[in-house]
Design an enzyme around this catalytic site. Sequence first.
Site, PDB file in Angstrom:
ATOM      1  N   HIS A  44     -44.108   7.180  17.497  1.00 45.22           N
ATOM      2  CA  HIS A  44     -42.853   7.888  17.260  1.00 45.22           C
ATOM      3  C   HIS A  44     -42.994   8.883  16.100  1.00 45.22           C
ATOM      4  O   HIS A  44     -43.684   8.612  15.113  1.00 45.22           O
ATOM      5  CB  HIS A  44     -41.722   6.907  16.982  1.00 45.22           C
ATOM      6  CG  HIS A  44     -41.213   6.250  18.233  1.00 45.22           C
ATOM      7  ND1 HIS A  44     -40.433   5.118  18.218  1.00 45.22           N
ATOM      8  CD2 HIS A  44     -41.368   6.571  19.552  1.00 45.22           C
ATOM      9  CE1 HIS A  44     -40.142   4.768  19.466  1.00 45.22           C
ATOM     10  NE2 HIS A  44     -40.701   5.635  20.287  1.00 45.22           N
ATOM     11  N   ASP A  84     -41.896  -0.850  13.576  1.00 45.18           N
ATOM     12  CA  ASP A  84     -40.548  -1.053  14.108  1.00 45.18           C
ATOM     13  C   ASP A  84     -40.479  -2.236  15.065  1.00 45.18           C
ATOM     14  O   ASP A  84     -39.598  -2.285  15.929  1.00 45.18           O
ATOM     15  CB  ASP A  84     -40.083   0.208  14.844  1.00 45.18           C
ATOM     16  CG  ASP A  84     -39.803   1.369  13.904  1.00 45.18           C
ATOM     17  OD1 ASP A  84     -39.898   1.185  12.682  1.00 45.18           O
ATOM     18  OD2 ASP A  84     -39.504   2.475  14.406  1.00 45.18           O
ATOM     19  N   HIS A  89     -47.353   3.083  15.573  1.00 41.74           N
ATOM     20  CA  HIS A  89     -46.976   3.551  16.907  1.00 41.74           C
ATOM     21  C   HIS A  89     -46.693   5.042  16.857  1.00 41.74           C
ATOM     22  O   HIS A  89     -46.700   5.650  15.780  1.00 41.74           O
ATOM     23  CB  HIS A  89     -45.786   2.765  17.462  1.00 41.74           C
ATOM     24  CG  HIS A  89     -44.503   2.932  16.725  1.00 41.74           C
ATOM     25  ND1 HIS A  89     -44.302   2.453  15.443  1.00 41.74           N
ATOM     26  CD2 HIS A  89     -43.327   3.530  17.079  1.00 41.74           C
ATOM     27  CE1 HIS A  89     -43.069   2.733  15.049  1.00 41.74           C
ATOM     28  NE2 HIS A  89     -42.465   3.395  16.024  1.00 41.74           N
ATOM     29  N   HIS A 146     -37.995   0.542   8.156  1.00 41.28           N
ATOM     30  CA  HIS A 146     -36.644   1.101   8.037  1.00 41.28           C
ATOM     31  C   HIS A 146     -35.752   0.186   7.211  1.00 41.28           C
ATOM     32  O   HIS A 146     -35.925  -1.042   7.202  1.00 41.28           O
ATOM     33  CB  HIS A 146     -35.999   1.282   9.414  1.00 41.28           C
ATOM     34  CG  HIS A 146     -36.619   2.351  10.237  1.00 41.28           C
ATOM     35  ND1 HIS A 146     -36.271   3.678  10.135  1.00 41.28           N
ATOM     36  CD2 HIS A 146     -37.580   2.293  11.196  1.00 41.28           C
ATOM     37  CE1 HIS A 146     -36.980   4.389  10.989  1.00 41.28           C
ATOM     38  NE2 HIS A 146     -37.785   3.568  11.659  1.00 41.28           N
ATOM     39  N   ASP A 206     -41.212   9.845  13.623  1.00 42.36           N
ATOM     40  CA  ASP A 206     -40.907   9.470  12.239  1.00 42.36           C
ATOM     41  C   ASP A 206     -41.969   8.560  11.637  1.00 42.36           C
ATOM     42  O   ASP A 206     -41.846   8.129  10.487  1.00 42.36           O
ATOM     43  CB  ASP A 206     -39.516   8.832  12.134  1.00 42.36           C
ATOM     44  CG  ASP A 206     -39.365   7.549  12.928  1.00 42.36           C
ATOM     45  OD1 ASP A 206     -40.020   7.400  13.973  1.00 42.36           O
ATOM     46  OD2 ASP A 206     -38.581   6.673  12.507  1.00 42.36           O
ATOM     47  N   HIS A 207     -43.037   8.315  12.387  1.00 39.59           N
ATOM     48  CA  HIS A 207     -44.173   7.532  11.881  1.00 39.59           C
ATOM     49  C   HIS A 207     -45.471   8.340  11.845  1.00 39.59           C
ATOM     50  O   HIS A 207     -46.401   7.959  11.147  1.00 39.59           O
ATOM     51  CB  HIS A 207     -44.374   6.282  12.739  1.00 39.59           C
ATOM     52  CG  HIS A 207     -43.241   5.311  12.623  1.00 39.59           C
ATOM     53  ND1 HIS A 207     -43.341   4.116  11.933  1.00 39.59           N
ATOM     54  CD2 HIS A 207     -41.969   5.361  13.079  1.00 39.59           C
ATOM     55  CE1 HIS A 207     -42.192   3.477  11.990  1.00 39.59           C
ATOM     56  NE2 HIS A 207     -41.338   4.222  12.679  1.00 39.59           N
ATOM     57  N   HIS A 242     -41.203  -2.378  21.354  1.00 37.46           N
ATOM     58  CA  HIS A 242     -40.548  -1.150  20.884  1.00 37.46           C
ATOM     59  C   HIS A 242     -41.207   0.053  21.559  1.00 37.46           C
ATOM     60  O   HIS A 242     -40.530   0.939  22.086  1.00 37.46           O
ATOM     61  CB  HIS A 242     -40.658  -1.076  19.370  1.00 37.46           C
ATOM     62  CG  HIS A 242     -40.043   0.138  18.756  1.00 37.46           C
ATOM     63  ND1 HIS A 242     -38.688   0.372  18.749  1.00 37.46           N
ATOM     64  CD2 HIS A 242     -40.610   1.197  18.101  1.00 37.46           C
ATOM     65  CE1 HIS A 242     -38.440   1.512  18.129  1.00 37.46           C
ATOM     66  NE2 HIS A 242     -39.586   2.040  17.733  1.00 37.46           N
TER      67      HIS A 242
END
Length: 260
Positions: free
Chosen positions: A58, A134, A56, A172, A60-61, A112
């Site tokens: 975001h 996530d 996805h 995570h 941090d990905h 998410h």
Amino acid sequence: MTIMLSISPIYAFSDNYIWCVARDRQAVIVDPGDAAPVLEHLKETGLSLSAIIITHHHFDHVGGIELLLKEYPNTPVYGPQNQCESINHRLKHNDSLTLLGHTFTVLAVPGHTLDHIAYFHADSNSTPVLFCGDTLFAGGCGRLFEGTPEQMLNSLQLIQALPADTNIYCAHEYTLSNLKFALAVEPQNQDLQARIASAKSTREANLPTVPSQMALELLTNPFLRTEYSTVEHSVATHTGLKHRNQKDIFAGLRKWKDDF
């Protein structure tokens, strides 16, 4: 003879896992939010980057993709239908792709985020694996930043229908906090109590609690147990919910966790 995949965590930020899937000195990197630890891992292991897969959008990905592509030009980047320009192979539900000689199936799992996908691999020679970003966490699930409770419930039901021995690679290290909440929901769940003790020992040894296994999630993750009377009663008591269908129970459970 099929050569097995090797899967290793690359630690990023405060609690992210970037997964490195390797075979024959080639690596596929899952959700590289930060390029620096990935490049260091590839250098230390002597692996060469052959593909990147994204669950996805975001940061941090996806934040490390551009730098990785500077170091490894023309690397295929697989991912969902979104606005991340670095993705050059767009995927949708039930698509399949071959990575390191192994076939992965794409699952659309919105909730998410609306674009969220997961990657599932299973064959007769190895344990099934799921890279789920996530969506499903060890002992929990992702927050609903874009999707609805009904979408996330449907996505989790799709995932929980996978084989019970599936290894779940989430992104995570949230396990202990997730299990603390799970215990508030099901304080008498003995499988959960045992899992908490095991997870605490694992973290005290500075080891990751993931991958998890589907069978364990089904026993201890309240977001996969909304049809159980123990979860239903606990959520209804906490929220004052009177109309109890599974969607409402899930929505109440997710809000409870958000406020926990």
